[in-house]
Write a protein that holds these residues in place. Structure first.
Motif, PDB file in Angstrom:
ATOM      1  N   UNK A 101       0.889  -1.247  -0.043  1.00 36.09           N
ATOM      2  CA  UNK A 101       0.041  -0.010   0.025  1.00 36.09           C
ATOM      3  C   UNK A 101       0.893   1.197  -0.007  1.00 36.09           C
ATOM      4  N   UNK A 102       2.034   1.233   0.664  1.00 39.94           N
ATOM      5  CA  UNK A 102       2.880   2.360   0.683  1.00 39.94           C
ATOM      6  C   UNK A 102       3.457   2.644  -0.507  1.00 39.94           C
ATOM      7  N   UNK A 103       3.843   1.274  -1.345  1.00 43.16           N
ATOM      8  CA  UNK A 103       4.445   1.646  -2.682  1.00 43.16           C
ATOM      9  C   UNK A 103       3.532   2.037  -3.772  1.00 43.16           C
ATOM     10  N   UNK A 161      12.690  -1.505   8.304  1.00 44.68           N
ATOM     11  CA  UNK A 161      12.907  -1.371   6.587  1.00 44.68           C
ATOM     12  C   UNK A 161      12.839   0.296   6.518  1.00 44.68           C
ATOM     13  N   UNK A 162      12.673   1.114   7.430  1.00 45.99           N
ATOM     14  CA  UNK A 162      12.836   2.485   6.943  1.00 45.99           C
ATOM     15  C   UNK A 162      11.751   3.094   6.471  1.00 45.99           C
ATOM     16  N   UNK A 163      10.618   2.455   6.430  1.00 44.75           N
ATOM     17  CA  UNK A 163       9.243   2.911   5.931  1.00 44.75           C
ATOM     18  C   UNK A 163       8.225   3.572   6.726  1.00 44.75           C
ATOM     19  N   UNK A 184      19.215   9.508  -2.669  1.00 42.52           N
ATOM     20  CA  UNK A 184      20.615   9.212  -3.209  1.00 42.52           C
ATOM     21  C   UNK A 184      20.865   7.619  -3.003  1.00 42.52           C
ATOM     22  N   UNK A 185      20.920   7.186  -1.610  1.00 46.24           N
ATOM     23  CA  UNK A 185      21.186   5.893  -1.379  1.00 46.24           C
ATOM     24  C   UNK A 185      20.349   4.851  -1.962  1.00 46.24           C
ATOM     25  N   UNK A 186      18.992   5.235  -2.091  1.00 45.96           N
ATOM     26  CA  UNK A 186      18.035   4.457  -2.726  1.00 45.96           C
ATOM     27  C   UNK A 186      18.445   4.015  -4.420  1.00 45.96           C
ATOM     28  N   UNK A 187      19.034   5.188  -4.870  1.00 43.99           N
ATOM     29  CA  UNK A 187      19.286   5.061  -6.522  1.00 43.99           C
ATOM     30  C   UNK A 187      20.757   4.391  -6.510  1.00 43.99           C
ATOM     31  N   UNK A 226      10.241   2.599  -0.409  1.00 52.09           N
ATOM     32  CA  UNK A 226      10.854   3.829  -0.280  1.00 52.09           C
ATOM     33  C   UNK A 226      10.867   4.856  -1.261  1.00 52.09           C
ATOM     34  N   UNK A 227      11.248   4.474  -2.242  1.00 55.42           N
ATOM     35  CA  UNK A 227      11.034   5.383  -3.617  1.00 55.42           C
ATOM     36  C   UNK A 227       9.818   6.097  -3.733  1.00 55.42           C
TER      37      UNK A 227
END
Length: 236
Positions: free
Chosen positions: A33-35, A71-73, A93-96, A169-170
């Motif tokens: 749902x977050x995604x 999971x940092x969400x 930046x870290x996600x990418x 997260x993205x």
């Protein structure tokens, strides 16, 4: 402020929990749902509303919240509750960096063609139809589906699990963009180009296209995200 945005339709996901409901399954539902953009950054998640919608106990839900916090969400704020996390620029930046490492490696390691790109192609079509309808939130969701299906080509449950969290997260970063058309429209064509290269069995070209895509997307999103974070101008 607590809202029921995204909660009302959670009852539709109750069958996904099955008879042996677990915190992991609840976390998976909430992660999805977050995604898909149902819960924006900064929103407080109501234990009562979500627990009732999913038909799970408070303890099960709290354990799911704990998993998603790792999971940092989500973040837990003492005496205030659980909130969807607001990312820092460094997080974006870290996600990418993670996406480039994983997604390019998946394409590079595909082996010999033909490649099973049916689901990947369907996600591009999903985005194109949403764009034609002017539904840019759905375009954003289709883009998440595209990258999820791209990673799924590796046939690795562990990689799929890793990227589910990363892509969720993205989506938190996408929420602050006031011009989703400008953010997503250029990448619809590039998604189609990547699928085309894979359909031709040219994984080397597909990897080059993907690497440039991710580099350009990172630079664009970081610039926009930095501007919005600094100004406090949130569009959610």
């Amino acid at each position: 402020m607590t809202t029921d945005t995204g909660v009302g339709s959670l009852a539709d996901d109750r069958p996904l929990l099955g008879r042996t409901s677990t915190a992991e399954r609840v976390a998976d539902v909430l992660r999805t749902r977050i995604a898909e953009g149902y819960f924006p950054p900064g929103e407080r998640l109501s234990e009562d509303s979500i627990g009732k919608a999913l038909g799970v106990s408070r303890n099960t839900l709290r354990e799911a919240f704990r998993l998603l916090t790792h999971e940092r969400l989500l973040v837990h704020e003492l005496n205030r509750g659980v909130f969807v996390r607001v990312l820092a620029v460094a997080d974006v930046e870290d996600i990418y960096r993670t996406r480039r490492l994983v997604e390019c490696a998946v394409v590079r390691g595909l082996g010999e063609p033909p490649y099973a790109v049916g689901a990947l192609d369907a996600s591009v079509t999903e985005g194109e139809r949403a764009a034609a309808a002017g539904d840019w939130k759905r375009v954003s969701t289709a883009n998440i589906h595209f990258h999820r299906e791209l990673v799924a080509l590796a046939g690795s449950p562990r990689t799929d699990e890793l990227m589910r969290g990363v892509l969720a997260e993205l989506r938190l970063a996408f929420h602050v963009v006031s011009d989703p058309h400008g953010l997503h429209q250029p990448y619809l064509v590039r998604n189609r180009m990547i699928v085309g290269a894979l359909e031709l069995g040219d994984r080397a070209r597909a990897e080059k296209l993907l690497a440039r895509y991710l580099d350009d997307s990172r630079a664009n999103l970081v610039e926009v995200y930095t501007r919005h974070i600094e100004s406090g101008d949130w569009t959610v």
